[in-house]
Design a protein around this motif. Sequence first.
Motif, PDB file in Angstrom:
ATOM      1  N   VAL A 186       0.838  -1.198   0.000  1.00 57.68           N
ATOM      2  CA  VAL A 186       0.000   0.000   0.000  1.00 57.68           C
ATOM      3  C   VAL A 186       0.877   1.255   0.000  1.00 57.68           C
ATOM      4  O   VAL A 186       0.637   2.190  -0.761  1.00 57.68           O
ATOM      5  N   ARG A 187       1.898   1.254   0.861  1.00 52.92           N
ATOM      6  CA  ARG A 187       2.792   2.410   0.917  1.00 52.92           C
ATOM      7  C   ARG A 187       3.482   2.620  -0.419  1.00 52.92           C
ATOM      8  O   ARG A 187       3.630   3.771  -0.868  1.00 52.92           O
ATOM      9  N   HIS A 188       3.894   1.550  -1.064  1.00 50.90           N
ATOM     10  CA  HIS A 188       4.587   1.661  -2.354  1.00 50.90           C
ATOM     11  C   HIS A 188       3.677   2.281  -3.413  1.00 50.90           C
ATOM     12  O   HIS A 188       4.103   3.173  -4.168  1.00 50.90           O
ATOM     13  N   VAL A 189       2.416   1.822  -3.457  1.00 52.29           N
ATOM     14  CA  VAL A 189       1.480   2.344  -4.453  1.00 52.29           C
ATOM     15  C   VAL A 189       1.223   3.827  -4.215  1.00 52.29           C
ATOM     16  O   VAL A 189       1.252   4.640  -5.152  1.00 52.29           O
ATOM     17  N   ILE A 190       0.978   4.196  -2.948  1.00 53.35           N
ATOM     18  CA  ILE A 190       0.737   5.604  -2.622  1.00 53.35           C
ATOM     19  C   ILE A 190       1.950   6.450  -2.968  1.00 53.35           C
ATOM     20  O   ILE A 190       1.833   7.540  -3.547  1.00 53.35           O
ATOM     21  N   ASP A 191       3.131   5.955  -2.621  1.00 51.38           N
ATOM     22  CA  ASP A 191       4.364   6.687  -2.892  1.00 51.38           C
ATOM     23  C   ASP A 191       4.533   6.932  -4.388  1.00 51.38           C
ATOM     24  O   ASP A 191       4.890   8.043  -4.804  1.00 51.38           O
ATOM     25  N   GLN A 192       4.269   5.910  -5.202  1.00 46.42           N
ATOM     26  CA  GLN A 192       4.409   6.057  -6.651  1.00 46.42           C
ATOM     27  C   GLN A 192       3.412   7.069  -7.206  1.00 46.42           C
ATOM     28  O   GLN A 192       3.743   7.880  -8.077  1.00 46.42           O
ATOM     29  N   ARG A 193       2.192   7.043  -6.682  1.00 49.92           N
ATOM     30  CA  ARG A 193       1.177   7.990  -7.163  1.00 49.92           C
ATOM     31  C   ARG A 193       1.540   9.423  -6.795  1.00 49.92           C
ATOM     32  O   ARG A 193       1.359  10.348  -7.598  1.00 49.92           O
ATOM     33  N   ILE A 194       2.044   9.620  -5.573  1.00 49.11           N
ATOM     34  CA  ILE A 194       2.425  10.968  -5.136  1.00 49.11           C
ATOM     35  C   ILE A 194       3.572  11.494  -5.973  1.00 49.11           C
ATOM     36  O   ILE A 194       3.555  12.637  -6.451  1.00 49.11           O
ATOM     37  N   ARG A 195       4.589  10.666  -6.184  1.00 46.48           N
ATOM     38  CA  ARG A 195       5.755  11.117  -6.955  1.00 46.48           C
ATOM     39  C   ARG A 195       5.403  11.355  -8.422  1.00 46.48           C
ATOM     40  O   ARG A 195       5.935  12.261  -9.062  1.00 46.48           O
ATOM     41  N   SER A 196       4.510  10.529  -8.942  1.00 39.42           N
ATOM     42  CA  SER A 196       4.066  10.726 -10.322  1.00 39.42           C
ATOM     43  C   SER A 196       3.331  12.064 -10.444  1.00 39.42           C
ATOM     44  O   SER A 196       3.521  12.807 -11.415  1.00 39.42           O
ATOM     45  N   PHE A 197       2.520  12.371  -9.436  1.00 36.89           N
ATOM     46  CA  PHE A 197       1.799  13.645  -9.444  1.00 36.89           C
ATOM     47  C   PHE A 197       2.764  14.819  -9.310  1.00 36.89           C
ATOM     48  O   PHE A 197       2.640  15.826 -10.016  1.00 36.89           O
ATOM     49  N   LEU A 198       3.747  14.701  -8.419  1.00 40.63           N
ATOM     50  CA  LEU A 198       4.708  15.784  -8.217  1.00 40.63           C
ATOM     51  C   LEU A 198       5.594  15.990  -9.443  1.00 40.63           C
ATOM     52  O   LEU A 198       6.108  17.092  -9.656  1.00 40.63           O
ATOM     53  N   SER A 199       5.776  14.952 -10.235  1.00 41.69           N
ATOM     54  CA  SER A 199       6.601  15.106 -11.436  1.00 41.69           C
ATOM     55  C   SER A 199       5.964  16.095 -12.416  1.00 41.69           C
ATOM     56  O   SER A 199       6.653  16.697 -13.246  1.00 41.69           O
ATOM     57  N   LEU A 200       4.632  16.291 -12.311  1.00 43.79           N
ATOM     58  CA  LEU A 200       3.974  17.281 -13.163  1.00 43.79           C
ATOM     59  C   LEU A 200       4.466  18.688 -12.841  1.00 43.79           C
ATOM     60  O   LEU A 200       4.553  19.547 -13.710  1.00 43.79           O
ATOM     61  N   PHE A 201       4.802  18.917 -11.561  1.00 42.83           N
ATOM     62  CA  PHE A 201       5.250  20.238 -11.144  1.00 42.83           C
ATOM     63  C   PHE A 201       6.703  20.491 -11.556  1.00 42.83           C
ATOM     64  O   PHE A 201       7.132  21.632 -11.609  1.00 42.83           O
ATOM     65  N   VAL A 202       7.445  19.429 -11.819  1.00 45.65           N
ATOM     66  CA  VAL A 202       8.843  19.559 -12.238  1.00 45.65           C
ATOM     67  C   VAL A 202       8.924  19.963 -13.699  1.00 45.65           C
ATOM     68  O   VAL A 202       9.783  20.746 -14.096  1.00 45.65           O
ATOM     69  N   SER A 203       8.016  19.447 -14.491  1.00 47.23           N
ATOM     70  CA  SER A 203       8.016  19.759 -15.915  1.00 47.23           C
ATOM     71  C   SER A 203       7.734  21.242 -16.130  1.00 47.23           C
ATOM     72  O   SER A 203       6.845  21.805 -15.490  1.00 47.23           O
ATOM     73  N   PRO A 204       8.496  21.914 -17.009  1.00 45.34           N
ATOM     74  CA  PRO A 204       8.310  23.360 -17.222  1.00 45.34           C
ATOM     75  C   PRO A 204       6.888  23.746 -17.592  1.00 45.34           C
ATOM     76  O   PRO A 204       6.404  24.797 -17.225  1.00 45.34           O
ATOM     77  N   ASP A 205       6.189  22.879 -18.334  1.00 41.84           N
ATOM     78  CA  ASP A 205       4.832  23.215 -18.778  1.00 41.84           C
ATOM     79  C   ASP A 205       3.786  22.352 -18.090  1.00 41.84           C
ATOM     80  O   ASP A 205       2.647  22.279 -18.517  1.00 41.84           O
ATOM     81  N   GLY A 206       4.179  21.686 -16.992  1.00 37.78           N
ATOM     82  CA  GLY A 206       3.255  20.739 -16.379  1.00 37.78           C
ATOM     83  C   GLY A 206       2.501  21.243 -15.180  1.00 37.78           C
ATOM     84  O   GLY A 206       1.590  20.589 -14.692  1.00 37.78           O
ATOM     85  N   GLN A 207       2.867  22.428 -14.653  1.00 34.01           N
ATOM     86  CA  GLN A 207       2.238  22.886 -13.413  1.00 34.01           C
ATOM     87  C   GLN A 207       0.756  23.216 -13.593  1.00 34.01           C
ATOM     88  O   GLN A 207       0.023  23.306 -12.617  1.00 34.01           O
ATOM     89  N   ASN A 208       0.317  23.398 -14.819  1.00 40.12           N
ATOM     90  CA  ASN A 208      -1.090  23.723 -15.039  1.00 40.12           C
ATOM     91  C   ASN A 208      -1.847  22.565 -15.691  1.00 40.12           C
ATOM     92  O   ASN A 208      -2.925  22.759 -16.235  1.00 40.12           O
ATOM     93  N   SER A 209      -1.252  21.376 -15.636  1.00 37.38           N
ATOM     94  CA  SER A 209      -1.866  20.256 -16.349  1.00 37.38           C
ATOM     95  C   SER A 209      -2.398  19.180 -15.408  1.00 37.38           C
ATOM     96  O   SER A 209      -2.609  18.058 -15.816  1.00 37.38           O
ATOM     97  N   HIS A 221       3.281  22.838  -5.366  1.00 36.33           N
ATOM     98  CA  HIS A 221       3.590  24.215  -5.799  1.00 36.33           C
ATOM     99  C   HIS A 221       4.902  24.694  -5.182  1.00 36.33           C
ATOM    100  O   HIS A 221       5.690  25.390  -5.836  1.00 36.33           O
ATOM    101  N   ARG A 222       5.155  24.335  -3.920  1.00 33.28           N
ATOM    102  CA  ARG A 222       6.426  24.714  -3.289  1.00 33.28           C
ATOM    103  C   ARG A 222       7.593  24.051  -4.013  1.00 33.28           C
ATOM    104  O   ARG A 222       8.596  24.698  -4.330  1.00 33.28           O
ATOM    105  N   PHE A 223       7.464  22.766  -4.268  1.00 37.22           N
ATOM    106  CA  PHE A 223       8.507  22.011  -4.963  1.00 37.22           C
ATOM    107  C   PHE A 223       8.721  22.584  -6.355  1.00 37.22           C
ATOM    108  O   PHE A 223       9.856  22.838  -6.786  1.00 37.22           O
ATOM    109  N   GLY A 224       7.620  22.829  -7.056  1.00 35.81           N
ATOM    110  CA  GLY A 224       7.716  23.328  -8.423  1.00 35.81           C
ATOM    111  C   GLY A 224       8.359  24.696  -8.517  1.00 35.81           C
ATOM    112  O   GLY A 224       9.128  24.959  -9.441  1.00 35.81           O
ATOM    113  N   SER A 225       8.077  25.578  -7.540  1.00 36.47           N
ATOM    114  CA  SER A 225       8.649  26.922  -7.599  1.00 36.47           C
ATOM    115  C   SER A 225      10.160  26.888  -7.425  1.00 36.47           C
ATOM    116  O   SER A 225      10.895  27.612  -8.107  1.00 36.47           O
ATOM    117  N   VAL A 226      10.642  26.029  -6.527  1.00 36.33           N
ATOM    118  CA  VAL A 226      12.095  25.899  -6.324  1.00 36.33           C
ATOM    119  C   VAL A 226      12.755  25.325  -7.575  1.00 36.33           C
ATOM    120  O   VAL A 226      13.778  25.839  -8.047  1.00 36.33           O
TER     121      VAL A 226
END
Length: 443
Positions: free
Chosen positions: A389-412, A432-437
């Motif tokens: 369960v922890r692994h699945v949640i962790d993967q989903r969270i990181r996959s979601f946060l990767s959208l904020f890393v992409s230059p054009d992904g913060q609004n997608s 948003h905090r991660f993406g701004s940094v």
Amino acid sequence: SPPQALSMNELQEITDDISKLTIVHEIVLNSDFKLQAASFSPKSLQNRVKETLHKAFWDSLEEQLSASPPDCTRAIQLLQEMKEALLSLLLPWHNQLRSQIEGALDMELIRQEAEHGALDIHGLTTYILGTMARLCAPIRDEEVRGLQRLTDPAQLLREIFRVLGLMKMDMLNFTIQSLRTHLQDHTIQYERKKFQELLDKLPSSLDCTREWLRKAAAEASASSSQPPPHPAVGGSSAAHSPGAVSSSTTVPSLMSVLNQGYMNLLCWEPGQKEYPETLFMDQARLQDVQVQVNQLTIIAAVLLVTSGMCGSTLCGSPGFVARLKRVTKVLLEGLSCTRYEEALEDISDQVLQEVSRTLSQLGYAAFTTDKCASLKGQIKSIADKGNAVRHVIDQRIRSFLSLFVSPDGQNSQKDFPKGLDPIQEELLEVGHRFGSVIHHNRQ
């Protein structure tokens, strides 16, 4: 090549450059950034030395002013510093007030008056207090009014000096707030320039950054080399043979390497190699994001396990999920990931208590001993990083946060990951905090 020898002057220049770069970077990325007076631990040697020297100065001042006739040497020194402090608080258009201060605190005249025993310290301090009342921020009004009730000259001078120090800090922080918008427009160019200057002086200073990028490049390359899960019908059999992928060399794009590197920062282990030098100024910020991601993973996993065991009726009870989330968050607050096991022991007890209380309120039968033990065991097992369960949640969270890393992904972010609804607000804030940094560093 042997390390470059640097002179003391060169080292000082580099230190000054890094200091300036750090302050500008912090002002832009930290909206709460404020300069504060230097402070030492009460029991530290530095603090003892500071207090001893300060006490000696103020005791000497009191002794001089109590003498007959009074010795005004230290008092004049303080008045000079107070005058400079008042002038530093003025804005460019305060020309009339500047002239008034220069006239009222004419140091040459003050020295002549002291020599002839005619120095009116009370009159000068009254003028200084009146000027402070005009210039201070509203937050200092009460302190300035308190100074007006002091009658002992030495104590009054000491307190005026202290409050002026606070007012100078207020003015500095006001200036920082005023400059923030201007700095945001120019800081990228400034940081690039300073970075290049530092790199020219210390060309071999990016070893950790190179290692970080090499690792990210290898991972990005391996990821892009994976064969598609469903090859197109009619494609060449050679193209999909086991040897075809491994023998081909895939060069990842610069963007994919950077994205992988930035995401790797969320998995940085305490004993891992030193942080990339290019991210030193944001290490604390990024590690704080990492801690929050780890905590949100545990919270979401606890809620998912509880939901699976209790069913929709219980979890749909008003406030039930919110109460579980709140108690889990409180018990994880301030803990490192190495202490999650003991925290989950307490969390499992609190979850069972909340489940029993809610079942009773809704008129349902209590859980059996076996079901309680099963729920508690599943929650405690979340401490294991390999927990499904922890692994699945962790993967989903990181996959979601990767959208904020992409230059054009913060609004997608159209579809929020399944199972993470209870932590949506917190996860968006972290993203948003991660993406701004990352966005600032990428630029």
